[in-house]
Design a protein around this motif. Structure first.
Motif, mmCIF file in Angstrom:
data_model
loop_
_atom_site.group_PDB
_atom_site.id
_atom_site.type_symbol
_atom_site.label_atom_id
_atom_site.label_comp_id
_atom_site.label_asym_id
_atom_site.label_seq_id
_atom_site.Cartn_x
_atom_site.Cartn_y
_atom_site.Cartn_z
ATOM 1 N N LEU A 151 0.821 -1.209 0.000
ATOM 2 C CA LEU A 151 0.000 0.000 0.000
ATOM 3 C C LEU A 151 0.859 1.264 0.000
ATOM 4 O O LEU A 151 0.513 2.253 -0.648
ATOM 5 C CB LEU A 151 -0.957 -0.007 1.186
ATOM 6 N N GLN A 152 1.966 1.240 0.708
ATOM 7 C CA GLN A 152 2.856 2.398 0.702
ATOM 8 C C GLN A 152 3.448 2.618 -0.687
ATOM 9 O O GLN A 152 3.577 3.760 -1.144
ATOM 10 C CB GLN A 152 3.965 2.230 1.734
ATOM 11 N N ALA A 153 3.784 1.529 -1.384
ATOM 12 C CA ALA A 153 4.299 1.655 -2.749
ATOM 13 C C ALA A 153 3.224 2.242 -3.667
ATOM 14 O O ALA A 153 3.523 3.095 -4.516
ATOM 15 C CB ALA A 153 4.756 0.292 -3.270
ATOM 16 N N ARG A 154 1.990 1.811 -3.487
ATOM 17 C CA ARG A 154 0.879 2.341 -4.292
ATOM 18 C C ARG A 154 0.658 3.825 -4.017
ATOM 19 O O ARG A 154 0.412 4.611 -4.931
ATOM 20 C CB ARG A 154 -0.392 1.543 -4.005
ATOM 21 N N VAL A 155 0.771 4.222 -2.747
ATOM 22 C CA VAL A 155 0.624 5.638 -2.385
ATOM 23 C C VAL A 155 1.712 6.460 -3.056
ATOM 24 O O VAL A 155 1.444 7.529 -3.616
ATOM 25 C CB VAL A 155 0.646 5.811 -0.850
ATOM 26 N N ARG A 156 2.956 5.962 -3.021
ATOM 27 C CA ARG A 156 4.054 6.684 -3.686
ATOM 28 C C ARG A 156 3.787 6.811 -5.182
ATOM 29 O O ARG A 156 4.011 7.864 -5.775
ATOM 30 C CB ARG A 156 5.389 5.981 -3.430
ATOM 31 N N GLU A 157 3.302 5.723 -5.802
ATOM 32 C CA GLU A 157 2.991 5.743 -7.229
ATOM 33 C C GLU A 157 1.920 6.784 -7.538
ATOM 34 O O GLU A 157 2.046 7.568 -8.483
ATOM 35 C CB GLU A 157 2.515 4.352 -7.639
ATOM 36 N N LEU A 158 0.886 6.828 -6.734
ATOM 37 C CA LEU A 158 -0.190 7.798 -6.946
ATOM 38 C C LEU A 158 0.282 9.227 -6.683
ATOM 39 O O LEU A 158 -0.144 10.160 -7.369
ATOM 40 C CB LEU A 158 -1.393 7.453 -6.071
ATOM 41 N N GLU A 159 1.157 9.404 -5.713
ATOM 42 C CA GLU A 159 1.699 10.740 -5.458
ATOM 43 C C GLU A 159 2.522 11.224 -6.635
ATOM 44 O O GLU A 159 2.449 12.394 -7.016
ATOM 45 C CB GLU A 159 2.539 10.738 -4.177
ATOM 46 N N HIS A 160 3.312 10.321 -7.245
ATOM 47 C CA HIS A 160 4.102 10.698 -8.424
ATOM 48 C C HIS A 160 3.177 11.040 -9.597
ATOM 49 O O HIS A 160 3.437 12.005 -10.331
ATOM 50 C CB HIS A 160 5.065 9.585 -8.814
ATOM 51 N N ALA A 161 2.116 10.268 -9.778
ATOM 52 C CA ALA A 161 1.160 10.561 -10.854
ATOM 53 C C ALA A 161 0.477 11.899 -10.600
ATOM 54 O O ALA A 161 0.292 12.701 -11.532
ATOM 55 C CB ALA A 161 0.123 9.442 -10.952
ATOM 56 N N ASN A 162 0.119 12.163 -9.363
ATOM 57 C CA ASN A 162 -0.516 13.430 -8.998
ATOM 58 C C ASN A 162 0.428 14.600 -9.271
ATOM 59 O O ASN A 162 0.022 15.648 -9.785
ATOM 60 C CB ASN A 162 -0.930 13.390 -7.528
ATOM 61 N N GLU A 163 1.692 14.417 -8.929
ATOM 62 C CA GLU A 163 2.678 15.467 -9.174
ATOM 63 C C GLU A 163 2.835 15.730 -10.674
ATOM 64 O O GLU A 163 2.891 16.888 -11.114
ATOM 65 C CB GLU A 163 4.030 15.045 -8.572
ATOM 66 N N ALA A 164 2.874 14.652 -11.472
ATOM 67 C CA ALA A 164 2.998 14.807 -12.925
ATOM 68 C C ALA A 164 1.778 15.518 -13.502
ATOM 69 O O ALA A 164 1.911 16.391 -14.368
ATOM 70 C CB ALA A 164 3.188 13.439 -13.581
ATOM 71 N N LEU A 165 0.599 15.165 -13.034
ATOM 72 C CA LEU A 165 -0.615 15.837 -13.510
ATOM 73 C C LEU A 165 -0.618 17.313 -13.114
ATOM 74 O O LEU A 165 -1.038 18.173 -13.891
ATOM 75 C CB LEU A 165 -1.861 15.146 -12.955
ATOM 76 N N GLY A 166 -0.152 17.600 -11.913
ATOM 77 C CA GLY A 166 -0.070 19.001 -11.479
ATOM 78 C C GLY A 166 0.855 19.809 -12.376
ATOM 79 O O GLY A 166 0.548 20.949 -12.742
ATOM 80 N N LYS A 167 1.993 19.207 -12.736
ATOM 81 C CA LYS A 167 2.930 19.894 -13.634
ATOM 82 C C LYS A 167 2.299 20.098 -15.014
ATOM 83 O O LYS A 167 2.452 21.170 -15.615
ATOM 84 C CB LYS A 167 4.221 19.097 -13.759
ATOM 85 N N ALA A 168 1.597 19.085 -15.502
ATOM 86 C CA ALA A 168 0.957 19.202 -16.815
ATOM 87 C C ALA A 168 -0.103 20.295 -16.800
ATOM 88 O O ALA A 168 -0.193 21.103 -17.738
ATOM 89 C CB ALA A 168 0.341 17.863 -17.218
ATOM 90 N N ILE A 169 -0.891 20.363 -15.748
ATOM 91 C CA ILE A 169 -1.911 21.408 -15.647
ATOM 92 C C ILE A 169 -1.254 22.776 -15.561
ATOM 93 O O ILE A 169 -1.712 23.741 -16.189
ATOM 94 C CB ILE A 169 -2.833 21.137 -14.438
ATOM 95 N N GLY A 170 -0.164 22.871 -14.826
ATOM 96 C CA GLY A 170 0.563 24.136 -14.738
ATOM 97 C C GLY A 170 1.088 24.585 -16.089
ATOM 98 O O GLY A 170 1.019 25.768 -16.441
ATOM 99 N N LEU A 171 1.616 23.641 -16.870
ATOM 100 C CA LEU A 171 2.100 23.972 -18.213
ATOM 101 C C LEU A 171 0.957 24.423 -19.119
ATOM 102 O O LEU A 171 1.115 25.368 -19.898
ATOM 103 C CB LEU A 171 2.806 22.769 -18.833
ATOM 104 N N LEU A 172 -0.186 23.762 -19.021
ATOM 105 C CA LEU A 172 -1.331 24.176 -19.832
ATOM 106 C C LEU A 172 -1.793 25.577 -19.466
ATOM 107 O O LEU A 172 -2.107 26.390 -20.346
ATOM 108 C CB LEU A 172 -2.483 23.178 -19.670
ATOM 109 N N HIS A 173 -1.808 25.895 -18.180
ATOM 110 C CA HIS A 173 -2.182 27.249 -17.764
ATOM 111 C C HIS A 173 -1.160 28.264 -18.262
ATOM 112 O O HIS A 173 -1.531 29.351 -18.719
ATOM 113 C CB HIS A 173 -2.300 27.334 -16.238
ATOM 114 N N ALA A 174 0.115 27.929 -18.205
ATOM 115 C CA ALA A 174 1.163 28.840 -18.668
ATOM 116 C C ALA A 174 1.055 29.061 -20.178
ATOM 117 O O ALA A 174 1.209 30.189 -20.660
ATOM 118 C CB ALA A 174 2.542 28.281 -18.308
ATOM 119 N N MET A 175 0.793 27.997 -20.920
ATOM 120 C CA MET A 175 0.663 28.135 -22.374
ATOM 121 C C MET A 175 -0.567 28.971 -22.725
ATOM 122 O O MET A 175 -0.527 29.783 -23.649
ATOM 123 C CB MET A 175 0.554 26.762 -23.031
ATOM 124 N N ASN A 176 -1.636 28.812 -22.014
ATOM 125 C CA ASN A 176 -2.864 29.550 -22.266
ATOM 126 C C ASN A 176 -2.671 31.027 -21.936
ATOM 127 O O ASN A 176 -3.178 31.897 -22.630
ATOM 128 C CB ASN A 176 -4.016 28.965 -21.449
#
Length: 144
Positions: free
Chosen positions: A93-118
């Motif tokens: 479960l801890q490994a799954r939490v780390r995996e989801l945190e990394h995915a969340n971080e990547a999505l946050g960066k992608a959303i930030g880039l989309l806002h910056a491009m817009n």
């Protein structure tokens, strides 16, 4: 409530389980190194295997609820196996939490880039290219 001063119920339980998992011939020296008498250990065993450790209840000597040594060892091994399964589940479960945190971080960066491009794109200005339009707002209302 603990059945022995200076030891919590969890410590007593862990001590008894660890003692029963030791190979024959090593128990006496290990118990002596821990500073626990045979009498105290027997009392703890009775409480862990046949009593109610959390409430500090110790079964009576010679009662029908005493657990034979073979069954005590089996209970100790079952407890250890359960603990190992629980630890493996926690690790998974801890490994799954780390995996989801990394995915969340990547999505946050992608959303930030989309806002910056817009924000960098110029707004599309509305231009009036067709001035020959005959709408009433732009034409002279006098008769010709």
């Amino acid at each position: 409530m603990s059945i022995s001063a200076g030891f919590s119920s969890a410590e007593i339980h862990e001590f008894v389980i660890e003692y029963h998992l030791l190979p024959h011939g090593q128990k006496g020296s290990w118990r002596a190194a821990q500073g626990v008498s045979v009498r105290q250990l027997r009392r703890w065993e009775a409480t862990v295997f046949a009593g109610d450790l959390d409430r500090g209840l110790i079964p009576r000597e010679g009662s029908g609820v005493t657990v034979p040594p073979a069954k005590r060892s089996a209970l100790a091994m079952a407890q250890t196996a359960k603990q190992e399964r629980d630890e493996a589940e926690v690790a998974r479960l801890q490994a799954r939490v780390r995996e989801l945190e990394h995915a969340n971080e990547a999505l946050g960066k992608a959303i930030g880039l989309l806002h910056a491009m817009n924000a960098e794109e110029p707004d599309a200005a509305l231009t009036m290219t067709d001035l020959d339009d005959s709408s009433s707002a732009r034409t002279d209302s006098s008769p010709s």
